[in-house]
Design an enzyme around this catalytic site. Structure first.
Site, PDB file in Angstrom:
ATOM      1  CE1 TYR A 479       9.658 -28.258-164.516  1.00  0.00           C
ATOM      2  CE2 TYR A 479       9.879 -28.123-166.899  1.00  0.00           C
ATOM      3  CZ  TYR A 479       9.628 -27.516-165.690  1.00  0.00           C
ATOM      4  OH  TYR A 479       9.353 -26.179-165.653  1.00  0.00           O
ATOM      5  CG  HIS A 480      15.529 -33.549-167.425  1.00  0.00           C
ATOM      6  ND1 HIS A 480      16.519 -32.670-167.846  1.00  0.00           N
ATOM      7  CD2 HIS A 480      14.498 -33.378-168.299  1.00  0.00           C
ATOM      8  CE1 HIS A 480      16.095 -32.015-168.911  1.00  0.00           C
ATOM      9  NE2 HIS A 480      14.875 -32.427-169.198  1.00  0.00           N
TER      10      HIS A 480
END
Length: 541
Positions: A479-480
């Site tokens: 989730y970056h």
């Protein structure tokens, strides 16, 4: 600062779209100038929720729709055509209100790369000045504070539990040749194994909304939740405000100085394209009138792909009990009651306190990161071990690149998110190396005495083809997402070094989308720093 609804015919000096990590920091810094009026718009709800404040609430926030966009990628061909889940915060504080609260400042070398791509403003010296300014490290052990910041809004702590598995993992890493890192990975070097700095203090999450608390007394800052922005309002190539949805009506919110997009690496390029700023052929095909042909809008999408290896354990109690059917409800209720009464206990943690950074042997920089998860939330089908853990491993500098595209001209439709995971074949080889090294650490060091059995047998295979197949079947994102409105000093970049959108006046982007390259590690603190630097640039002009 006041929460408000949008009133017609109201003008602001600055309209910020997106109250996430960058947007909250930017709004707080801009509103320090009492002569300017700032409106901060957020599509999601207020963050006044018990689940957000309580660190263990991340377990529900990760999957729940109340504060989460719950995006899905397009089918990823190199991952067996699976669609990969991408949680993103739909709430004041953005993803900092639903994430795992791991506080990483990033590596010096990453910011030096940004300086080369754009300007020295984004170099290590200035970035670490700002990162020090926004942190309050007074909760860290005195001997490890060094020159850390002690007065910022984001309070940090470390080693909240000191779980025996965390200690054993760090020892196992040392036995495998990694040094112990006592700086929370935020000192001179990221390399080594240790306890993460986390933005948790006194049992509470310290996300980006802490910036808004700093501005609570200011009347020149208005925060407006539950506000969908349909498009940027443009007049003759100049941003003059934004058009927001109010029921079946549209309302123009005017910005006398600037519109600044802080909607993130997914939302900001989507809003640019909905406003006619993007690849002309794609906009034409989607039914959007082209205002500025900007081919790189939505391009350069990068993210950290992650592999999670799982073991059942013996002789040690983990947080797995909170996820077991029926029994988990009892344990969660007891933990929640203790948290309500005292603000302490397992509910005051997020279950990830230790990890490691290591190099690939070809450079002196971190190329892999691990997170030790003190629970088995998703055991393999048909298996229900009493206790266990997961070790998540990601490649920090993936070569694969993806893109964001519009699904339609309707802003309520989620965009098409294609990270292109593993499209560069070098990435799967690198991930397999990271998995192999991690397996060696777990199965041959201090951790060994806690192991019951490996639950992902393919991951522990010496056959690289088997490991590759396992990666394709199980890998997911950490989730970056970054990079979709790339910053640079070249004319092809979406924004310049001052974050101004090329081809449009009075419009900037200031969030993870502007990152020219993906940082080594978790991106949350870096996004906050981007918001602060954006404010400094704007106010200096």
């Amino acid at each position: 600062m006041r929460d408000a609804s949008i009133a017609k015919n109201v003008h602001y000096d600055y309209v910020i779209v997106g109250a996430g990590s960058s947007g909250c920091a930017l709004a707080e810094r801009l509103s320090r100038d009492g002569t300017v009026r700032v409106a901060l718009l957020e599509a999601g709800k207020s963050d006044k929720s018990f689940l957000i404040g309580m660190p263990s609430g991340v377990r529900l926030l990760y999957e729940g729709a109340g504060f989460n966009w719950k995006f899905q990628t397009t089918p990823q061909l190199e991952l067996g055509s699976r669609q990969i889940y991408i949680p993103r915060g739909k709430v004041i504080g953005g993803s900092s209100s639903i994430n795992s609260m791991i506080a990483i400042k990033g590596a010096h070398v990453d910011f030096e790369d940004w300086a080369k791509a754009a300007s020295s403003i984004w170099g290590a010296e200035n970035m670490f000045r700002v990162l020090r300014d926004i942190e309050n490290a007074s909760g860290l052990p005195t001997k490890h504070r060094g020159d850390r910041g002690l007065e910022g809004p984001i309070r940090l702590s470390r080693r909240l539990i000191g779980h025996e598995l965390s200690e054993a993992y760090i020892t196992s890493c040392e036995q495998a040749g990694l040094a112990r890192n006592c700086d929370g990975f935020n000192g001179k070097s990221q390399l080594g194994a240790g306890f993460f700095d986390v933005n948790i203090a006194d049992g509470q999450r310290h996300g980006a909304s802490m910036f808004l608390r700093e501005a609570a007394h200011r009347q020149n800052l208005v925060v407006v939740p539950n506000q969908i922005v349909r498009r940027i309002y443009l007049e003759q190539g100049t941003a003059r405000g934004v058009v927001v949805q109010q029921g079946s009506d549209e309302t123009l919110l005017r910005a006398d100085n600037e519109v600044i997009l802080c909607a993130g690496a997914i939302g900001s390029p989507q809003l640019l394209m909905l406003s006619g700023i993007g690849p002309s052929q794609h906009l034409y095909d989607t039914g959007v009138k082209v205002v500025v042909d900007a081919p790189e809008v939505g391009q350069n999408l990068r993210d950290h792909l992650d592999c999670s290896m799982r073991w059942s354990t013996k002789g040690v109690d983990t947080f797995t009990k909170y996820f077991r059917p029926y029994e988990g409800l009892v344990h969660s209720a007891l933990s929640g009651a203790r948290y309500l009464a005292t603000g302490t206990g397992n509910a005051a943690t997020q279950g990830i306190e230790a990890g490691a950074f290591w190099t690939d042997g070809q450079s002196g920089n971190a190329e892999f990161q691990s997170h030790l998860v003190l629970a088995l939330k998703w055991p393999p089908h048909g298996k229900h071990p009493r206790n266990g853990f997961a070790l998540r491993v990601c490649q920090l500098k993936p070569k694969s690149v993806g893109e964001i595209r519009l699904a339609s001209s309707d802003p309520r439709d989620a965009p098409l998110i294609d990270p292109g995971f593993l499209t560069d074949p070098r990435d799967i080889d690198a991930l397999a190396d990271g998995v192999a090294f991690s397996t060696e650490i777990i199965q041959n060091g201090e951790m060994q005495r806690y192991l019951d059995q490996a639950l992902d047998h393919e991951a522990t295979s010496s056959n690289k083809r088997i490991v590759h197949n396992w990666i394709r079947k199980t890998a997911e994102t950490v989730y970056h997402p970054v990079g979709t409105c790339r910053m640079g000093d070249d004319t092809n970049s979406v924004v310049d070094s001052s974050l101004r959108v090329r081809g449009v006046e009075n419009l900037r982007v200031a969030d993870a989308a502007i990152m020219p390259t993906i940082p080594r590690g978790n991106t949350n603190l870096i996004c906050m720093a981007i918001g602060v630097i954006a404010a400094e640039i704007i106010l200096s002009r």
